[in-house]
Enzyme design. Structure first.
Site, short mmCIF file in Angstrom:
data_model
loop_
_atom_site.label_atom_id
_atom_site.label_comp_id
_atom_site.label_asym_id
_atom_site.label_seq_id
_atom_site.Cartn_x
_atom_site.Cartn_y
_atom_site.Cartn_z
N VAL A 199 -7.81 3.97 6.50
CA VAL A 199 -6.56 3.52 7.11
C VAL A 199 -5.39 4.40 6.66
O VAL A 199 -4.55 4.83 7.47
CB VAL A 199 -6.28 2.03 6.75
CG1 VAL A 199 -4.90 1.60 7.21
CG2 VAL A 199 -7.36 1.14 7.37
N LYS A 225 -5.02 -8.29 5.12
CA LYS A 225 -4.99 -9.71 5.50
C LYS A 225 -5.43 -10.61 4.36
O LYS A 225 -4.96 -11.74 4.22
CB LYS A 225 -5.84 -9.95 6.76
CG LYS A 225 -7.33 -9.86 6.54
CD LYS A 225 -8.05 -9.33 7.74
CE LYS A 225 -8.49 -7.94 7.37
NZ LYS A 225 -9.24 -7.17 8.25
N GLY A 243 -16.12 2.42 12.30
CA GLY A 243 -15.01 2.06 11.40
C GLY A 243 -14.35 0.73 11.76
O GLY A 243 -13.25 0.45 11.33
N LYS A 255 -7.26 -14.19 9.48
CA LYS A 255 -6.25 -13.87 10.50
C LYS A 255 -5.66 -15.14 11.12
O LYS A 255 -4.44 -15.25 11.28
CB LYS A 255 -6.87 -12.97 11.58
CG LYS A 255 -7.22 -11.58 11.03
CD LYS A 255 -8.10 -10.80 11.99
CE LYS A 255 -8.43 -9.43 11.45
NZ LYS A 255 -9.45 -8.72 12.23
N1 HSE Z 1 -13.10 -5.63 10.52
C1 HSE Z 1 -11.97 -6.00 11.29
C2 HSE Z 1 -12.42 -6.36 12.70
C3 HSE Z 1 -10.98 -4.86 11.31
O1 HSE Z 1 -13.59 -6.10 13.04
O2 HSE Z 1 -11.66 -6.93 13.46
C4 HSE Z 1 -9.56 -5.22 11.43
O3 HSE Z 1 -9.15 -6.30 10.69
#
Ligand code: HSE
Length: 420
Positions: A14, A102, A183, A201
């Site tokens: 990132v 997060k 990724g 989230k």
């Molecule tokens: N691993 C997370 C996803 C990446 O797949 O949404 C972003 O938070």
């Protein structure tokens, strides 16, 4: 035009993405964002062969980054405990913080926001939820005149990628490996497929829109590991597809928080968002239902969110963190919620098996909307697919136990159905 001096902590995927995009897109950032970004220092425990920064101080001890002449610390180390210490240190040194993390916001958000307030600086975290898809600013700024009653959506790109590919016939494991290669997945992909990433989230969004605490009280979280390809076929025949949905909903004086797989009507907005896309539905009093969709994972999308936070910092002077409230918002008990259910049962193909199954549901006074016996799996076993009438979650595990007690039953799998 303002110039922001930034220090980046962390030098992984990132951070290097942010570095490259901040350099490559600087003309658009200047033009559209009225901002020039000066990267003063990078806290990197080791070099990254994918990116060699030029004319930037490198600190091997990330805690030294905030000792430099910077306006903002961008925290991209991930994890919880060290990230929290780093953020608190920066705030106490009166540096603004931008983070894509997060987990740290979910676990320590309230403490971090309080520390920022005390020190007269800001913490921005747009890319912590859905990467650059701008749900945080939508909730905290654009919708600030609205009363938000519900947020629901696919918040984990990896799960949506896996489920969409399984719907098209791919296998779970190979699709997960592809998500890791691209990724999208977390360093520990169990966070994606076991539902924790989506839970983090929705916890953050619920805190912004519905006032729940960070961390929130415990809530129901289930991942996608039990979903099989055959479930898509049977769901499709009945007008549904399968998604991993995270929901925050105001329910009288309580808030419902949950994150789990659901059957969802094929013609709904969310059902049609495929691949790594995140999709969110926000129910408001003034605008009605609002939809937002975009890439929720990956280097570029995350860099987009981080840069939007930097632009925001440079161009606003007003505090826009969520208003602190002393009133504790109560989460609804998951066991008191009511769902319709998809049951997939594998049973011996013998006379009377259907009657014994339906009697288990009848004993609990649970009505059945549809019951279909599918083609035999082998000589002895037959799949039976049932869509129930709505019943209380508290009867769910008991129903499964009672079905599994029947000698003729080999296995039982269930998925909740999301109502429109
Ligand atoms: N691993 C997370 C996803 C990446 O797949 O949404 C972003 O938070």
């Amino acid at each position: 035009m303002s110039t922001l001096k930034i220090g980046i902590c962390g030098w992984g995927n990132v951070a290097t993405g942010l570095y490259k995009i901040a350099k490559n897109n600087i003309e658009s950032i200047k033009k559209q964002g009225n901002l020039d970004i000066e990267i003063v220092v990078i806290g990197a425990r080791r070099d990254n062969p994918n990116c060699k920064p030029e004319n930037v101080i490198i600190e091997r001890d990330i805690f030294n980054v905030v000792n430099h002449d910077i306006d903002v610390m961008v925290e991209l180390i991930g994890g919880v405990d060290v990230a929290k210490d780093l953020i608190l240190k920066a705030l106490k040194k009166k540096k603004h913080v931008v983070t894509a993390n997060k987990a740290v916001i979910y676990n320590h958000g309230d403490e971090i926001f309080a520390c920022a307030k005390e020190n007269g600086v800001k913490v921005l975290f747009e890319s912590s939820v859905c990467a650059g898809t701008p749900i945080i600013k939508l909730l905290t700024e654009e919708l600030s005149a609205n009363k938000i009653s519900k947020i629901s959506g696919m918040l984990n790109g990896t799960s949506n990628f896996i489920l969409s590919n399984m719907e098209d016939g791919a296998e779970f494991q190979s699709t997960l490996e592809l998500a890791q290669k691209e990724g999208y997945a977390e360093p520990d992909p169990s966070f994606d497929i076991e539902g924790m990433d989506a839970a983090h989230k929705i916890g953050i969004l619920s805190s912004l829109a519905l006032g729940t605490s960070l961390p929130p009280d415990d809530f129901y979280v289930q991942g996608i590991t039990n979903i099989k390809k055959i479930d898509f076929k049977y769901a499709d025949e009945m007008g549904y597809t399968i998604k991993h949905l995270a929901v925050a909903e105001q329910n009288s004086k309580e808030v419902v928080l949950r994150a789990h797989p659901v059957l969802i009507a094929k013609d709904s907005y969310l059902a049609n968002l495929k691949s790594v896309r995140n999709g969110i539905e926000v129910e408001t009093d003034l605008l009605g239902t609002l939809h937002l969709a975009g890439s929720g994972a990956g280097q570029e999308s995350t860099a987009s969110g981080i840069i939007s936070d930097l632009v925001h910092l440079a161009n606003s002077s007003e505090e826009h963190l969520k208003a602190a409230s002393n009133e504790k918002v109560i989460l609804s008990e998951f066991l008191n919620l009511t769902f319709q259910y998809y049951f997939y049962i594998e049973a011996e193909d013998i006379p009377g098996v259907m009657a014994s199954i339906t009697s288990v549901f009848a004993d609990k006074s649970v009505g059945l909307e549809t019951i279909v016996q599918k083609e035999n799996l082998d000589e002895n076993f037959v799949p039976i697919v049932i869509i129930t009438d709505p019943f209380k979650e508290q009867d769910h595990s008991n129903l499964i136990e009672n079905l599994e007690k029947l000698d003729s039953i080999k296995s039982v799998r269930t998925i909740r159905i999301e109502q429109d």
